[in-house]
Design an enzyme around this catalytic site. Structure first.
Site, PDB file in Angstrom:
ATOM      1  N   SER A 168      -9.451   1.676   2.575  1.00 49.56           N
ATOM      2  CA  SER A 168      -8.676   2.505   1.863  1.00 49.56           C
ATOM      3  C   SER A 168      -7.584   1.707   0.852  1.00 49.56           C
ATOM      4  O   SER A 168      -7.031   2.426  -0.004  1.00 49.56           O
ATOM      5  CB  SER A 168      -7.837   3.660   2.587  1.00 49.56           C
ATOM      6  OG  SER A 168      -6.937   3.018   3.543  1.00 49.56           O
TER       7      SER A 168
ATOM      8  N   SER B 146     -10.230  -0.563   6.463  1.00 46.22           N
ATOM      9  CA  SER B 146      -9.399  -0.804   5.125  1.00 46.22           C
ATOM     10  C   SER B 146      -8.761  -1.959   4.826  1.00 46.22           C
ATOM     11  O   SER B 146      -8.397  -1.932   3.707  1.00 46.22           O
ATOM     12  CB  SER B 146      -8.491   0.366   5.330  1.00 46.22           C
ATOM     13  OG  SER B 146      -8.978   1.662   5.506  1.00 46.22           O
TER      14      SER B 146
ATOM     15  N   LYS C 111       0.880  -1.340   0.014  1.00 44.29           N
ATOM     16  CA  LYS C 111      -0.007  -0.024   0.046  1.00 44.29           C
ATOM     17  C   LYS C 111       0.829   1.319  -0.039  1.00 44.29           C
ATOM     18  O   LYS C 111       1.795   1.263   0.547  1.00 44.29           O
ATOM     19  CB  LYS C 111      -0.986  -0.048   1.242  1.00 44.29           C
ATOM     20  CG  LYS C 111      -2.013   1.105   1.311  1.00 44.29           C
ATOM     21  CD  LYS C 111      -2.926   0.984   2.460  1.00 44.29           C
ATOM     22  CE  LYS C 111      -4.075   2.034   2.505  1.00 44.29           C
ATOM     23  NZ  LYS C 111      -4.907   1.734   3.841  1.00 44.29           N
TER      24      LYS C 111
END
Length: 566
Positions: A135, A159, A61
């Site tokens: 996210s 997330s 990420k």
């Protein structure tokens, strides 16, 4: 001859080109560079070095540091250039994992939708009209599409779980503090966790084992007896998408059928605490993290994210103490209602919105998605999100939430939820063929013999052992091909995919009855010189007609096939 890791890199970049999903990535590493790293890893393992994650491709990420790649947190103007890996990345690399690149996210990890990014909205792996969830959007989709084997995300409000549910994969949100968050751009520093995505639970757990260093904290003792699982009653779920209540009830039934003691509890404290995360004072910690940068007003700020963080800077100090007191009361209520239950089972999210739904109501759609996930870190709990079937052809997921340091226990419970998956085979994995023992070793059981839809052609490949290659050519260009459908334990398909030799790959095969299941295709390059044996109607018929050594003779029924890989 190229080794396993080199083959895996080649397959990943082939998938990247096939899928054409540039919004997954912030920085994708050069294929040539990664191939050289893969070749070096294969040399090390061939020399006897123990690298348990060799051959594993990792996506990271974009708010987690990878040495040599910019850390943007989804905002190009915020970028900095780390010279060292975050500990989570370093530990997986040390075990042999190769980093493919950094992935897209809701900017500054603020959102559960996966659309709040100047790099583009990340679309669901299974339906591009729907959101991927956020996210950690790019990380989840990279795994779901078979590009990466593992991915790192972060999870403050869900997330690491919501995108797992929407894309049909596993998301582990470890006990807070179990995995270092150093080298990660904070969202809410006191609540953040590094999370793990994988296609199967064993793969996710293996990664987590490498992420943890030092002696593990002992889990709290559990009372003897069967597994005890708390569930929400209909009134505690609130409004769900059509079919989701029934899918949740089916998951509850699977636990009950597996011998778990199921008890209904009032989940109101969880829901009320979740509201505090964004509508209370705790959101002020997001301003502490990046508020000064956002206040500068960079042009590449997502307006929704910028609005949330800017407003967070106006929260009065007294509100934080009020909310802390209220949170303590709610946590005590929640734990009292759970009692000696090993876990609480909930849907991971209440529904799966489209991109248009989120565009029409960005704040409302996002707030709804956190209904079941927002409270987990506020209450200092562990969680694992796992697939639990489908609703109208799209993944449905549930999560198990338990006390801190019960991560392993949650994994054991999650295994009780696993539904067998199906796989279609048309060649060397058929009953009596040389590779059929590979299926049996994974616990596969024959379900039925059938035929594909008439949209494929079959080619004899020059491989050892001999095997055919199935290619999709579309309506009018193909013919029905004999196939067997086998049922595999849920984690078996992931293991089968990981061990699949080139030129074979996994896609979805359309069957004659209109359904589709995962099955074997071949890479287009493997068809050079291969003979079309479609007219025999299947691999066994071709072998019977011409013998194994002659199965490659051309028996094309005419027409020009346009091979593609699904």
């Amino acid at each position: 001859m190229p080794g396993r890791t080199v083959h895996r890199v080649t397959a990943a970049y082939t998938r990247i080109r096939e899928e054409s999903r540039p919004e997954i990535w912030i920085t994708l590493r050069d294929e040539k560079t990664l191939t050289e790293e893969a070749r070096y890893l294969d040399t090390r393992t061939a020399a006897g070095e123990h690298l348990p994650l060799a051959g594993t491709l990792l996506a990271v990420k974009g708010n987690i540091d990878v040495a040599g790649l910019p850390t943007t947190a989804g905002c190009p103007s915020y970028a900095y250039h780390p010279t060292t890996d975050a500990p989570a990345v370093a530990r997986l690399r040390g075990a042999g994992a190769l980093v493919l690149g950094t992935t897209n996210l809701d900017q500054f990890a603020t959102g559960l939708v996966g659309t709040r990014s100047p790099y583009g909205a990340v679309r669901c792996a299974h339906d591009p009209t729907r959101i991927s969830g956020g996210s950690s959007s790019g990380s989840a989709v990279a795994v779901a599409l078979g590009i990466a084997d593992l991915a790192l995300g972060t999870d403050t409000a869900g997330s690491g779980r919501v995108p797992a549910a929407f894309n049909g994969i596993v998301g582990l949100k470890p006990t807070r503090g179990l995995v270092p968050v150093d080298g990660t751009v904070p969202a809410c520093a006191s609540l953040d966790c590094v999370s793990v995505f994988a296609r199967t639970l064993p793969e996710a757990e293996q990664a987590l084992a490498h992420l943890i260093t030092g002696p593990a904290t002992a889990p709290p003792p559990r009372a003897p007896g069967p597994w005890r699982v708390a569930v929400a009653g209909p009134d505690g779920l609130g409004e769900l998408d059509d079919g989701w209540a029934e899918a949740y009830a089916a998951a509850v039934d699977r636990l009950r059928d597996a011998g778990a003691e199921v008890r209904t509890v009032d989940t109101a404290p969880f829901t009320e605490a979740g509201v505090l995360l964004y509508e209370g004072a705790f959101v002020a910690e997001r301003y502490t993290a990046v508020g000064e940068f956002v206040a500068q007003g960079s042009a590449d700020l997502d307006p929704t994210v910028a609005g949330i963080i800017t407003r967070a800077g106006t929260v009065p100090a007294h509100r934080l103490f009020t909310d802390r007191d209220r949170l303590a009361v709610l946590r005590a209520q929640a734990l009292t209602r759970l009692g000696d239950a090993d876990a609480l089972l909930l849907p991971t999210a209440p529904g799966h919105p489209t991109l248009a739904d989120v565009a029409a109501d960005p704040l409302g759609a996002n707030a709804r998605l956190g209904r079941f996930t927002n409270s987990t870190n506020l209450f200092d709990l562990a969680a694992v999100a796992v697939p639990a079937g489908e609703v109208r052809g799209l993944p449905f997921g549930v999560m198990l939430i338990g006390p801190a340091h019960t991560d392993e226990r949650l994994g054991q419970l999650a295994r009780l939820l696993a539904e067998p998956t199906r796989v279609a085979v048309v060649g060397a994995h058929l009953t009596g063929q040389p590779l059929n023992p590979h299926l049996l070793a994974l616990g596969a059981r024959w379900e039925r013999t059938t035929r594909t839809a008439p949209v494929y052609r079959l080619h004899a490949l020059a491989t050892t052992p001999p095997k055919p290659g199935l290619v999709y050519v579309g309506p009018g260009g193909g013919a029905p091909i004999e196939a067997e459908v086998w049922r595999l334990p849920a984690e078996g398909l992931g293991r089968l995919t990981a061990a699949l030799p080139r030129p074979m790959t996994i896609g979805r095969i359309e069957l004659a009855d209109g359904t589709s299941v995962p099955g074997f295709f071949c890479e287009p390059a493997a068809l050079d010189g291969a003979k079309d044996i479609t007219a025999y109607g299947g691999w066994r018929a071709a072998l019977s007609a011409v013998g194994e050594s002659a199965a490659g003779r051309d028996s094309s029924a005419g027409g020009t096939a346009r091979p593609t890989v699904e």
